[in-house]
Write a protein that holds these residues in place. Structure first.
Motif, short mmCIF file in Angstrom:
data_model
loop_
_atom_site.label_atom_id
_atom_site.label_comp_id
_atom_site.label_asym_id
_atom_site.label_seq_id
_atom_site.Cartn_x
_atom_site.Cartn_y
_atom_site.Cartn_z
N ARG A 333 -11.19 -6.66 -10.49
CA ARG A 333 -11.16 -5.40 -9.77
C ARG A 333 -9.75 -4.83 -9.81
NH1 ARG A 333 -11.08 -9.72 -6.43
NH2 ARG A 333 -9.64 -9.78 -4.65
N PHE A 334 -9.67 -3.53 -9.48
CA PHE A 334 -8.38 -2.89 -9.25
C PHE A 334 -8.34 -2.42 -7.80
CE2 PHE A 334 -8.69 -2.42 -13.85
CZ PHE A 334 -7.41 -2.78 -14.25
N VAL A 335 -7.19 -2.59 -7.19
CA VAL A 335 -7.01 -2.19 -5.80
C VAL A 335 -6.07 -0.99 -5.76
CG1 VAL A 335 -6.19 -2.90 -3.53
CG2 VAL A 335 -7.38 -4.54 -5.00
N ILE A 336 -6.51 0.07 -5.05
CA ILE A 336 -5.71 1.29 -4.93
C ILE A 336 -5.10 1.32 -3.54
CG2 ILE A 336 -5.75 3.81 -4.89
CD1 ILE A 336 -8.48 2.08 -6.74
N GLU A 337 -3.79 1.57 -3.48
CA GLU A 337 -3.09 1.67 -2.21
C GLU A 337 -2.44 3.03 -2.08
OE1 GLU A 337 -1.83 -2.94 -1.23
OE2 GLU A 337 -0.31 -1.58 -2.03
N LYS A 338 -2.32 3.47 -0.82
CA LYS A 338 -1.66 4.74 -0.50
C LYS A 338 -0.51 4.47 0.45
CE LYS A 338 -2.58 9.36 1.35
NZ LYS A 338 -1.45 9.36 2.28
N GLN A 339 0.58 5.19 0.24
CA GLN A 339 1.73 5.00 1.11
C GLN A 339 1.47 5.66 2.46
OE1 GLN A 339 5.47 6.35 -0.49
NE2 GLN A 339 6.62 4.91 0.76
N TRP A 340 1.59 4.87 3.53
CA TRP A 340 1.30 5.35 4.88
C TRP A 340 2.58 5.81 5.58
CZ3 TRP A 340 -2.92 6.95 6.97
CH2 TRP A 340 -3.05 7.04 8.35
N THR A 341 3.61 4.97 5.47
CA THR A 341 4.94 5.35 5.95
C THR A 341 5.92 5.01 4.84
OG1 THR A 341 5.47 3.20 6.92
CG2 THR A 341 4.23 4.75 8.30
N SER A 342 7.16 5.19 5.10
CA SER A 342 8.16 4.92 4.06
C SER A 342 8.18 3.45 3.66
CB SER A 342 9.55 5.34 4.55
OG SER A 342 9.90 4.63 5.73
N THR A 343 7.67 2.58 4.54
CA THR A 343 7.70 1.14 4.24
C THR A 343 6.33 0.48 4.27
OG1 THR A 343 8.12 0.63 6.56
CG2 THR A 343 10.05 0.92 5.14
N THR A 344 5.27 1.28 4.54
CA THR A 344 3.94 0.70 4.72
C THR A 344 2.96 1.29 3.73
OG1 THR A 344 4.36 0.45 7.09
CG2 THR A 344 2.07 0.27 6.35
N TRP A 345 2.20 0.40 3.10
CA TRP A 345 1.13 0.81 2.18
C TRP A 345 -0.21 0.35 2.75
CZ3 TRP A 345 1.80 3.50 -2.44
CH2 TRP A 345 3.13 3.70 -2.83
N ILE A 346 -1.24 1.18 2.58
CA ILE A 346 -2.58 0.82 3.05
C ILE A 346 -3.54 0.79 1.87
CG2 ILE A 346 -2.31 1.70 5.40
CD1 ILE A 346 -3.69 4.26 4.49
N ARG A 347 -4.47 -0.16 1.92
CA ARG A 347 -5.48 -0.29 0.87
C ARG A 347 -6.59 0.72 1.14
NH1 ARG A 347 -7.56 -6.17 -0.82
NH2 ARG A 347 -5.31 -6.22 -1.21
N ILE A 348 -6.89 1.57 0.18
CA ILE A 348 -7.90 2.62 0.40
C ILE A 348 -9.12 2.46 -0.48
CG2 ILE A 348 -6.19 4.30 1.19
CD1 ILE A 348 -6.38 5.61 -1.59
N ASP A 349 -9.05 1.59 -1.50
CA ASP A 349 -10.23 1.46 -2.35
C ASP A 349 -10.11 0.24 -3.25
OD1 ASP A 349 -12.70 2.07 -3.32
OD2 ASP A 349 -12.01 3.54 -4.78
N THR A 350 -11.28 -0.24 -3.70
CA THR A 350 -11.37 -1.27 -4.73
C THR A 350 -12.36 -0.80 -5.77
OG1 THR A 350 -10.93 -3.02 -3.12
CG2 THR A 350 -11.94 -3.68 -5.18
N VAL A 351 -12.01 -0.86 -7.04
CA VAL A 351 -12.90 -0.41 -8.10
C VAL A 351 -13.10 -1.54 -9.09
CG1 VAL A 351 -12.22 2.00 -7.82
CG2 VAL A 351 -11.00 0.57 -9.45
N LEU A 352 -14.10 -1.41 -9.93
CA LEU A 352 -14.51 -2.47 -10.83
C LEU A 352 -13.48 -2.73 -11.93
CD1 LEU A 352 -18.29 -1.61 -11.27
CD2 LEU A 352 -17.27 -3.32 -9.76
N ALA A 353 -13.58 -3.93 -12.52
CA ALA A 353 -12.75 -4.26 -13.68
C ALA A 353 -12.97 -3.26 -14.79
CB ALA A 353 -13.08 -5.67 -14.15
N ASN A 354 -11.95 -3.05 -15.59
CA ASN A 354 -11.98 -2.17 -16.75
C ASN A 354 -12.05 -0.69 -16.38
OD1 ASN A 354 -12.01 -4.47 -18.50
ND2 ASN A 354 -14.23 -4.62 -18.17
N THR A 355 -11.96 -0.39 -15.09
CA THR A 355 -11.88 1.01 -14.67
C THR A 355 -10.45 1.50 -14.84
OG1 THR A 355 -13.62 0.62 -13.04
CG2 THR A 355 -12.30 2.60 -12.75
N THR A 356 -10.28 2.73 -15.32
CA THR A 356 -8.94 3.25 -15.54
C THR A 356 -8.70 4.60 -14.86
OG1 THR A 356 -9.63 4.26 -17.62
CG2 THR A 356 -8.68 2.04 -17.74
N SER A 357 -9.63 5.01 -14.01
CA SER A 357 -9.39 6.25 -13.28
C SER A 357 -10.23 6.23 -12.01
CB SER A 357 -9.76 7.48 -14.13
OG SER A 357 -11.15 7.50 -14.40
#
Length: 753
Positions: A333-357
């Motif tokens: 899988r690929f895990v997508i994170e978004k920056q929440w604060t200047s020092t904090t990242w939050i996980r917002i999604d997980t997508v399947l292997a071999n996904t590129t977008s």
């Protein structure tokens, strides 16, 4: 380093889910090795499911004993304790149990197992009654079976057909004749009579790892045998099983489920896989489930290489398109994170292997957003990509909100659509311009809406905003409008109609009401609903009242959504009580005359009102008779109409209820013609005349006969008095004539001759 990051309510178009569960309990022997290039996810590689973690049954003990003797690290849990384990961090989940595992037929438990297989890429291996787990998950069906086990201390034959890692180190073997004492054991079970089990029936898209096996005949050490197969070798000694046939095929199978597998043996089920320490066990009731298989299913994963070249572009005010380069062949899988604060990242999604977008949705408009992506499998997470940032455009609000039309309980409004990305519009309503509530929605690109269910003659405030996903635009201008009045019925009048009735009349002020509600009460009493009457009515008889009692009456119009104000209150007093006349009947005397009779049941009346209704017209009073009169001749009626009559007794401020209603149609057969004459005009012509006997004939039939002859039809004539000529007759001959009238109800009697 363990990465445990909170999940927030961002969604993506390619979103599956990203479950976060508790840290698993590890066996003491397990020592994770992160290896180069990635972050270790700390968890034991094998999770053993049991029915009661405090009391493992015999089959469950075979699993743990085998894993322990073979040096595999594992954790053990039952259904109630599964939530404390992060099941998606295990490469292999094993469930072999000796009875139906009903405790696992639980939506929460099944969801955790399904996520671990389909998303995190684990393999679920099921045997015996553990096979029910596949059925609970909806991945297949199971059935109970019985078999005679292959019981062998020294006879076991393995001959793989296909090349597969689970057969590594296992030589293809052809059975010697006779079998020797050192052959690999297939399955050891002290119950030579066999037992019951469970099998998974065939599943679509299954992948089979096939191997030849020898079907065995149960036996025990020192059993003498006369089997044909054994005798062909000169007999067998110290055998527990002998060869019966060895051309059968046993299939060990798995089915791909998302990123993971369901591993099972078919078609005959499971058994004895952990009975010995042999590297591979294959048999009639067994499966290739030994060291090689477990090693293959829980093989060591390499850390995935981190993705790279992450880019972000705004698709709309609330959506961002992410694209990256996949550099790994070991991610699940690929895990997508978004920056929440200047020092904090939050996980917002997980997508399947071999996904590129991926498209991230529900972002705030007119805001800079930063993202990063990393690859992961059940054991490792890579380093993240570069950070990609993008600013979403503004989300323009609708504008120019205005009224199209206003009604009593609804307002139609329109607005300008200033966005191209909305999914819908939301209409809000307020009574004070401060507290707002949603009252309606429309589809995208819609710019007109009717808001219904409003109160008549009331001021309302409205505003509209667009929505994409869950993100709203700003609101439009505020529209203020007042609904129209709902006028009540006008000039309600009430009159005492009988000792039990009050007659009502009013003026209808609208053309859109659905009816009227009539309420009444005795003077200063509580209002009661008397009845509802149809729209456009203007009169009503309110019945069921008490004699000589004063009543107040009011009414209002209604629709399905609103009611008008009340009309004026009208007052009337019911009349004194008189007993109803009864047994009203009538006799049709002619098509314009009906004679009525009835029974006088009252004392003290001044007379009787006789009312008449022609066809479906209104009731009118024909006459008021004197007291004690019980008959009346209704004259001057319209021929060929339906006439209804009713009678009631009346007196000084008194009236009874009505008698029964009698209906009579003014239609009857015609009367016979009168004064028929036959006069000789000359020696060849006779003139025949008559007078009509009634006024309802449609014509006449005229017959004649010669002296001593028979009657025959001579001619027909139209209605009215008759006057016809019979010409070209023989001279000096005597003729007789007669006539009768006819209409659609029949014929009259014959006239004189």
């Amino acid at each position: 380093m363990n990465r445990r990051i909170a999940t927030v309510a961002f969604l993506t178009i390619c979103f599956l889910f990203s479950p976060m569960t508790a840290q698993p309990q590890q066996s003491a022997a397990y020592q994770p090795d992160a290896g180069p290039g990635g972050h270790e996810i700390s968890a034991a590689p094998i999770l053993v499911l049991v029915q009661n973690v405090s009391a493992l049954d015999a089959e469950e003990q075979k699993v743990t004993a085998f894993l322990s003797t073979q040096g595999f690290s594992y954790d053990v849990t039952d259904a109630s304790g599964l939530s404390s384990f992060n099941a998606d961090d295990y490469s292999l989940i094993i469930f072999r149990t000796g009875s139906t595992p009903a405790s696992y037929n639980n939506a929460t438990v099944l969801s955790e197992i399904q996520d671990a297989v389909e998303i995190a890429g684990a393999t679920l291996m099921v045997e015996l009654h553990g096979s029910y787990l596949a059925e609970y998950l909806g991945w297949g069906t199971v059935s109970s079976v019985g078999w005679g086990p292959v019981v062998a201390a020294s006879c076991a034959f393995v001959a793989p057909i296909t090349t597969h890692v689970i057969f590594d180190g296992i030589a293809t073997w052809d059975p010697p004749i006779p079998p020797d004492q050192n052959d690999q054991i297939i399955w050891e079970n002290p119950n030579i009579n066999g037992g019951s089990g469970v099998r998974i029936d065939a599943i679509a898209n299954e992948v089979a790892i096939e191997s030849w096996h020898v079907q065995m005949t149960p036996g025990w050490t020192g059993q003498p045998t006369n089997s044909t197969y054994c005798q062909s070798w000169g007999g067998c000694t110290n055998e527990r099983s002998v060869h019966n046939a060895w051309d059968q095929t046993q299939n060990t199978k798995y089915v791909v489920k998302g990123n993971g597998k369901l591993f099972f043996s078919a078609p005959i089920g499971f058994g004895g896989a952990f009975a010995t320490d042999a590297a591979v066990v294959i048999g009639k009731a067994g499966t290739t489930l030994k060291r090689n298989t477990v090693q293959w299913l829980s093989q060591v994963l390499t850390p995935p290489d981190p993705p790279s070249n992450l880019t972000a572009s705004a698709v709309s005010p609330t959506k961002v398109q992410l694209s990256w380069t996949d550099n790994s062949n070991s991610e699940s899988r690929f895990v997508i994170e978004k920056q929440w604060t200047s020092t904090t990242w939050i996980r917002i999604d997980t997508v399947l292997a071999n996904t590129t977008s991926c498209v991230v949705v529900n972002l705030q408009p007119d805001t800079e957003h930063s993202f990063r992506v990393f690859a992961a499998n059940w054991k490792f997470e890579s380093d993240p990509t570069n950070v990609a940032s993008v600013t979403t455009p503004t989300f323009p609000a609708p504008s120019d909100l205005a009224v199209d039309s206003v009604a009593v309980t609804s307002i139609v409004m329109h607005w300008r659509d200033n966005s191209v990305n909305e999914d819908r519009f939301v209409i809000e309503q307020s009574e004070d311009g401060i507290q707002w509530a949603q009252v309606a929605t429309t589809g995208k690109d819609t710019t007109r809406k009717r808001v219904e269910g409003l109160v008549p003659q009331k001021k309302y405030h409205f505003r509209v905003y667009a929505v994409e996903g869950t993100v709203p635009s700003g609101s439009s201008n505020v529209l203020t409008a007042t609904t129209l009045t709902f006028p009540p019925p006008l000039n309600l009048q009430a009159t005492g109609h009988s000792s039990e009735e009050v007659a009502l009349q009013w003026q209808d002020q609208t053309d859109f009401e659905e009816g009227f509600m009539i309420e009444y009460r005795e003077e200063n009493g509580a209002w009661l609903l008397a009845d509802t009457v149809p729209a456009n009515s203007s009169a009503y008889i309110l019945g069921g009242l008490q004699p000589s009692t004063t009543y107040e009456v009011r009414m209002r119009a209604f629709t399905s959504q609103a009611t008008s104000p009340y009309s004026n209150t009208a007052q009337a007093t019911t009349l004194l009580f008189l007993q109803n006349p009864a047994n009203l009947s009538g006799v049709l005397m002619s098509e314009t005359n009906i004679v009525l009779t009835w029974d006088d049941n009252s004392d003290g009346e001044s007379g009787f009102e006789v009312e008449h209704q022609e066809d479906n017209g209104s009731w009118i009073t024909l006459t008021t008779t004197a007291a004690n009169v019980t008959t009346y001749a209704a004259q001057g009626l319209t021929p060929r109409t339906m006439n209804r009559f009713r009678v009631r007794a009346v007196g000084n401020q008194a009236a009874s209820g009505y008698s029964n209603t009698v209906a009579i149609e003014t239609r009857m057969a015609p009367a016979k013609p009168q004064n028929l004459l036959a006069t000789a005009v000359d020696h060849k012509t006779v003139r025949v005349t008559w007078q009509r006997g009634s006024e309802n004939e449609e014509g006449y039939k005229v017959e004649k006969k010669a002296e001593g002859g028979s009657w025959a039809l001579f001619t027909t004539a139209g209605p009215g008095d008759g006057d016809i000529l019979d010409e070209n007759l023989p001279s000096a001959t005597l003729y007789w004539y007669r006539a009768r009238a006819v209409n659609d109800l029949g014929e009259s009697a014959w006239s004189n001759e």
